[in-house]
Design a protein around this motif. Structure first.
Motif, PDB file in Angstrom:
ATOM      1  N   LYS A 131       0.830  -1.205   0.000  1.00  0.00           N
ATOM      2  CA  LYS A 131       0.000   0.000   0.000  1.00  0.00           C
ATOM      3  C   LYS A 131       0.870   1.263   0.000  1.00  0.00           C
ATOM      4  O   LYS A 131       0.662   2.181  -0.799  1.00  0.00           O
ATOM      5  CB  LYS A 131      -0.926  -0.014   1.218  1.00  0.00           C
ATOM      6  CG  LYS A 131      -1.876   1.158   1.287  1.00  0.00           C
ATOM      7  CD  LYS A 131      -2.780   1.022   2.488  1.00  0.00           C
ATOM      8  CE  LYS A 131      -2.531   2.232   3.366  1.00  0.00           C
ATOM      9  NZ  LYS A 131      -3.237   2.232   4.601  1.00  0.00           N
ATOM     10  N   HIS A 132       1.875   1.287   0.880  1.00  0.00           N
ATOM     11  CA  HIS A 132       2.753   2.456   0.966  1.00  0.00           C
ATOM     12  C   HIS A 132       3.598   2.631  -0.299  1.00  0.00           C
ATOM     13  O   HIS A 132       3.832   3.760  -0.740  1.00  0.00           O
ATOM     14  CB  HIS A 132       3.658   2.353   2.195  1.00  0.00           C
ATOM     15  CG  HIS A 132       2.920   2.473   3.478  1.00  0.00           C
ATOM     16  ND1 HIS A 132       3.165   1.659   4.558  1.00  0.00           N
ATOM     17  CD2 HIS A 132       1.912   3.302   3.874  1.00  0.00           C
ATOM     18  CE1 HIS A 132       2.367   1.979   5.546  1.00  0.00           C
ATOM     19  NE2 HIS A 132       1.598   2.974   5.156  1.00  0.00           N
ATOM     20  N   LYS A 134       2.764   1.651  -3.398  1.00  0.00           N
ATOM     21  CA  LYS A 134       1.881   2.154  -4.457  1.00  0.00           C
ATOM     22  C   LYS A 134       1.653   3.656  -4.294  1.00  0.00           C
ATOM     23  O   LYS A 134       1.727   4.409  -5.263  1.00  0.00           O
ATOM     24  CB  LYS A 134       0.538   1.417  -4.427  1.00  0.00           C
ATOM     25  CG  LYS A 134       0.601   0.014  -4.961  1.00  0.00           C
ATOM     26  CD  LYS A 134      -0.761  -0.644  -4.853  1.00  0.00           C
ATOM     27  CE  LYS A 134      -0.711  -2.100  -5.231  1.00  0.00           C
ATOM     28  NZ  LYS A 134      -2.018  -2.753  -5.087  1.00  0.00           N
ATOM     29  N   THR A 135       1.382   4.086  -3.076  1.00  0.00           N
ATOM     30  CA  THR A 135       1.155   5.508  -2.815  1.00  0.00           C
ATOM     31  C   THR A 135       2.399   6.324  -3.128  1.00  0.00           C
ATOM     32  O   THR A 135       2.323   7.376  -3.767  1.00  0.00           O
ATOM     33  CB  THR A 135       0.743   5.726  -1.339  1.00  0.00           C
ATOM     34  OG1 THR A 135      -0.426   4.946  -1.068  1.00  0.00           O
ATOM     35  CG2 THR A 135       0.458   7.182  -1.050  1.00  0.00           C
ATOM     36  N   PHE A 138       2.925   6.436  -6.948  1.00  0.00           N
ATOM     37  CA  PHE A 138       1.905   7.300  -7.552  1.00  0.00           C
ATOM     38  C   PHE A 138       2.255   8.773  -7.328  1.00  0.00           C
ATOM     39  O   PHE A 138       2.251   9.574  -8.255  1.00  0.00           O
ATOM     40  CB  PHE A 138       0.524   6.990  -6.957  1.00  0.00           C
ATOM     41  CG  PHE A 138      -0.564   7.827  -7.554  1.00  0.00           C
ATOM     42  CD1 PHE A 138      -1.199   7.409  -8.720  1.00  0.00           C
ATOM     43  CD2 PHE A 138      -0.958   9.015  -6.964  1.00  0.00           C
ATOM     44  CE1 PHE A 138      -2.201   8.184  -9.294  1.00  0.00           C
ATOM     45  CE2 PHE A 138      -1.969   9.784  -7.539  1.00  0.00           C
ATOM     46  CZ  PHE A 138      -2.585   9.381  -8.696  1.00  0.00           C
ATOM     47  N   ASN A 139       2.589   9.134  -6.073  1.00  0.00           N
ATOM     48  CA  ASN A 139       2.941  10.516  -5.766  1.00  0.00           C
ATOM     49  C   ASN A 139       4.216  10.953  -6.478  1.00  0.00           C
ATOM     50  O   ASN A 139       4.335  12.107  -6.902  1.00  0.00           O
ATOM     51  CB  ASN A 139       3.105  10.712  -4.258  1.00  0.00           C
ATOM     52  CG  ASN A 139       1.783  10.670  -3.527  1.00  0.00           C
ATOM     53  OD1 ASN A 139       0.737  10.881  -4.137  1.00  0.00           O
ATOM     54  ND2 ASN A 139       1.819  10.386  -2.252  1.00  0.00           N
ATOM     55  N   SER A 144       2.457  14.885  -5.457  1.00  0.00           N
ATOM     56  CA  SER A 144       1.699  14.702  -4.219  1.00  0.00           C
ATOM     57  C   SER A 144       0.540  15.678  -4.173  1.00  0.00           C
ATOM     58  O   SER A 144       0.641  16.820  -4.605  1.00  0.00           O
ATOM     59  CB  SER A 144       2.619  14.917  -3.009  1.00  0.00           C
ATOM     60  OG  SER A 144       1.879  14.793  -1.840  1.00  0.00           O
ATOM     61  N   SER A 145      -0.560  15.238  -3.613  1.00  0.00           N
ATOM     62  CA  SER A 145      -1.737  16.108  -3.488  1.00  0.00           C
ATOM     63  C   SER A 145      -1.652  16.992  -2.258  1.00  0.00           C
ATOM     64  O   SER A 145      -2.483  17.860  -2.072  1.00  0.00           O
ATOM     65  CB  SER A 145      -3.008  15.264  -3.437  1.00  0.00           C
ATOM     66  OG  SER A 145      -2.970  14.417  -2.324  1.00  0.00           O
TER      67      SER A 145
END
Length: 146
Positions: A131-132, A134-135, A138-139, A144-145
Motif C-alpha cells: 500500500k505504501h 503504491k502511494t 503514484f505521488n 503529491s496532493s
C-alpha cells in the motif's frame, strides 16, 4: 563571525575512501544568528517524516520550510549539523560491465531498494508495504496532493 558552509543533505560515504556501506541524511541544523559569539539567537531546523519536510524552530514560532530554503538561509549560520544513518540498505555487488552488469538483478535490485525512502524500507507487514509503495510511486509519478 560569518563563514559560508557547504553541507550535503545526503551523503553516501565519508572521506575514508572505502565503498559506501551506509548512507546518511541531514535531519537537523542548529544555527546561530548574531554578530558575535557572545550575543545572538539560536534557531533549529529539523526534518520530520510526519511533516515530510523541514520545520524551523525559533523560540515559540514554528514554520515550514523546504531543502532549498534551509540551504539558502543556513548557509552562513549553520553551527552544528545532525545526520542520521539510513537503515535497511542492501549491499550492491561490484559488476565488471557497466552496461550489462549493472542491469543484472543482483545489482539492480539493491540499487532500487536503497533508493526508497526510510519509511518504506522499515520492517512492516507485506500488505502495508504494498500500500505504501503504491502511494509513494503514484505521488512520485503524478505529484503529491498535499
Amino acid at each position: 563571525m560569518k563563514f559560508m558552509v557547504s553541507f550535503p543533505f545526503r551523503r553516501k560515504q565519508w572521506s575514508d575512501g572505502q565503498p559506501p556501506r551506509h548512507r546518511y541524511q541531514l535531519v537537523g541544523i542548529l544555527s546561530h544568528l548574531g554578530s558575535s559569539t557572545i550575543s545572538g539567537h539560536y534557531i533549529s531546523d529539523t526534518f520530520t517524516m510526519e511533516e515530510k519536510g523541514w520545520l524551523a524552530f525559533s523560540d515559540h514560532i514554528v514554520t515550514r520550510s523546504d531543502e532549498e530554503q534551509v540551504l539558502r538561509k543556513r548557509k552562513s549560520s549553520a553551527y552544528m549539523l545532525f545526520y542520521t544513518q539510513q537503515a535497511n540498505l542492501l549491499h550492491k555487488p561490484r559488476t565488471n560491465l557497466k552496461t550489462m552488469g549493472d542491469r543484472a538483478f543482483c545489482a539492480a535490485a539493491p540499487s532500487l531498494w536503497n533508493a526508497l525512502p526510510d519509511f518504506l524500507r522499515a520492517p512492516q507487514p507485506t500488505d502495508c508495504f504494498k500500500k505504501h509503495l503504491k502511494t509513494f510511486l503514484f505521488n512520485k509519478t503524478f505529484g503529491s496532493s498535499t
